[in-house]
Design a protein around this motif. Sequence first.
Motif, short mmCIF file in Angstrom:
data_model
loop_
_atom_site.label_atom_id
_atom_site.label_comp_id
_atom_site.label_asym_id
_atom_site.label_seq_id
_atom_site.Cartn_x
_atom_site.Cartn_y
_atom_site.Cartn_z
N ALA A 37 0.83 -1.21 0.00
CA ALA A 37 0.00 0.00 0.00
C ALA A 37 0.87 1.26 0.00
N LEU A 38 1.93 1.24 0.79
CA LEU A 38 2.84 2.39 0.84
C LEU A 38 3.51 2.61 -0.51
N ALA A 39 3.84 1.51 -1.18
CA ALA A 39 4.48 1.63 -2.49
C ALA A 39 3.51 2.11 -3.56
N ALA A 40 2.22 1.86 -3.34
CA ALA A 40 1.22 2.22 -4.35
C ALA A 40 0.85 3.69 -4.31
N GLY A 41 1.13 4.36 -3.19
CA GLY A 41 0.78 5.78 -3.09
C GLY A 41 0.28 6.13 -1.71
N PRO A 42 -0.25 7.33 -1.52
CA PRO A 42 -0.71 7.75 -0.20
C PRO A 42 -1.80 6.82 0.36
N LEU A 43 -1.68 6.47 1.65
CA LEU A 43 -2.66 5.59 2.26
C LEU A 43 -4.04 6.23 2.33
N SER A 44 -4.08 7.55 2.40
CA SER A 44 -5.36 8.24 2.54
C SER A 44 -6.27 8.02 1.34
N GLY A 45 -5.71 7.65 0.18
CA GLY A 45 -6.51 7.45 -1.01
C GLY A 45 -6.87 6.00 -1.26
N GLN A 46 -6.55 5.12 -0.32
CA GLN A 46 -6.79 3.69 -0.51
C GLN A 46 -7.86 3.19 0.46
N THR A 47 -8.45 2.05 0.11
CA THR A 47 -9.55 1.49 0.88
C THR A 47 -9.33 0.00 1.11
N THR A 48 -9.70 -0.47 2.29
CA THR A 48 -9.71 -1.91 2.55
C THR A 48 -11.07 -2.28 3.11
N ALA A 49 -11.60 -3.40 2.66
CA ALA A 49 -12.95 -3.82 3.06
C ALA A 49 -12.88 -5.08 3.92
N LEU A 50 -13.65 -5.09 4.99
CA LEU A 50 -13.76 -6.25 5.87
C LEU A 50 -15.10 -6.94 5.63
N ASN A 51 -15.13 -8.22 5.94
CA ASN A 51 -16.40 -8.97 5.89
C ASN A 51 -17.09 -8.82 4.55
N SER A 52 -16.38 -9.14 3.49
CA SER A 52 -16.93 -9.00 2.14
C SER A 52 -17.78 -10.22 1.76
N SER A 53 -18.64 -10.03 0.78
CA SER A 53 -19.39 -11.15 0.24
C SER A 53 -18.43 -12.10 -0.47
N LEU A 54 -18.69 -13.39 -0.35
CA LEU A 54 -17.80 -14.40 -0.93
C LEU A 54 -18.39 -15.05 -2.18
N ARG A 55 -19.69 -14.96 -2.35
CA ARG A 55 -20.36 -15.52 -3.52
C ARG A 55 -21.53 -14.63 -3.91
N GLU A 56 -21.90 -14.62 -5.18
CA GLU A 56 -23.02 -13.80 -5.62
C GLU A 56 -24.35 -14.37 -5.14
N ASN A 57 -24.49 -15.68 -5.18
CA ASN A 57 -25.72 -16.31 -4.72
C ASN A 57 -25.85 -16.16 -3.20
N PRO A 58 -26.97 -15.62 -2.68
CA PRO A 58 -27.09 -15.38 -1.24
C PRO A 58 -26.92 -16.62 -0.38
N TRP A 59 -27.48 -17.75 -0.83
CA TRP A 59 -27.39 -18.96 -0.01
C TRP A 59 -25.97 -19.53 -0.02
N LEU A 60 -25.32 -19.48 -1.19
CA LEU A 60 -23.93 -19.92 -1.24
C LEU A 60 -23.04 -18.98 -0.43
N ASP A 61 -23.34 -17.69 -0.49
CA ASP A 61 -22.58 -16.72 0.30
C ASP A 61 -22.72 -17.02 1.79
N LEU A 62 -23.94 -17.28 2.24
CA LEU A 62 -24.16 -17.61 3.65
C LEU A 62 -23.38 -18.86 4.04
N LEU A 63 -23.42 -19.88 3.21
CA LEU A 63 -22.69 -21.12 3.50
C LEU A 63 -21.19 -20.85 3.60
N HIS A 64 -20.66 -20.08 2.66
CA HIS A 64 -19.21 -19.79 2.68
C HIS A 64 -18.84 -18.91 3.87
N GLN A 65 -19.71 -17.98 4.24
CA GLN A 65 -19.44 -17.16 5.43
C GLN A 65 -19.34 -18.03 6.68
N LEU A 66 -20.28 -18.95 6.85
CA LEU A 66 -20.30 -19.81 8.03
C LEU A 66 -19.10 -20.76 8.03
#
Length: 253
Positions: A37-66
């Motif tokens: 991230a430091l090599a890519a540029g200022p940290l203030s312009g970058q984003t990190t996401a937590l707890n992202s969806s793992l599958r497009e299908n809601p039921w598959l996503d729920l299964l993969h989350q669990l």
Amino acid sequence: METMTPSRRWLRAEVLIVLALSLGRSAVYSLLALAQALAAGPLSGQTTALNSSLRENPWLDLLHQLLSIAFTLAPVALVLLLLALTAGSLRQALADLGLDLARPGRDLLHGVLLAAGIGLPGLAVYYLGRVLGMTVEVVPAALDTHWWTVPVLVLHALKNAVLEEVIVVGYLYQRLERLGWSPRRILLASALLRGAYHTYQGVGPGLANLVMGLVFGEWYRRTRRTMPLVIAHTLLDVVAFVGYALLRDVLGL
């Protein structure tokens, strides 16, 4: 169950393997992410996401989350097994960790107080880091909206709390004490590890979590109770994850 007294060489190998399977590995990848991230540029312009969806299908996503939650907690089960072997029983291992229900009311009160004492300064450090350009923008909950989103976010919060407090505080303290480390050295090692595996969020969160590690580590050294730490950590993450998920549409986040 018979107790076992592992040698110092065995304990060193055990600690290294446990950390390599869990938060030590996370620390290495987190530091690499910070370097990238430091090599890519200022940290203030970058984003990190937590707890992202793992599958497009809601039921598959729920299964993969669990499944993700369950498999992430596997090192905790390993640690409990290892501690039970040296303590003589699982019940004694849980008691040594202070992860039993011996004093639920007091643990809950202390957990709430710890969460309040850590949460507000933590937010201040995050926003200061954003102003100074030392912290990436953290999206606490990137899950798509489903009927199960909030319960899964609560489970993620509980998973994080159990994983971190059992391994980085309770287990690490007990094993390093057996290796003859001084209390100050153990406290610093535990706090540095906690700070390291949060550096993917930037320098600010890494330092804030290092301070949190010092507070939580000293709490365990004095009380030998991880239950209040698990409660406090869960509350902090629930507020961050669920609060963001519920308010992002209202506030346009």
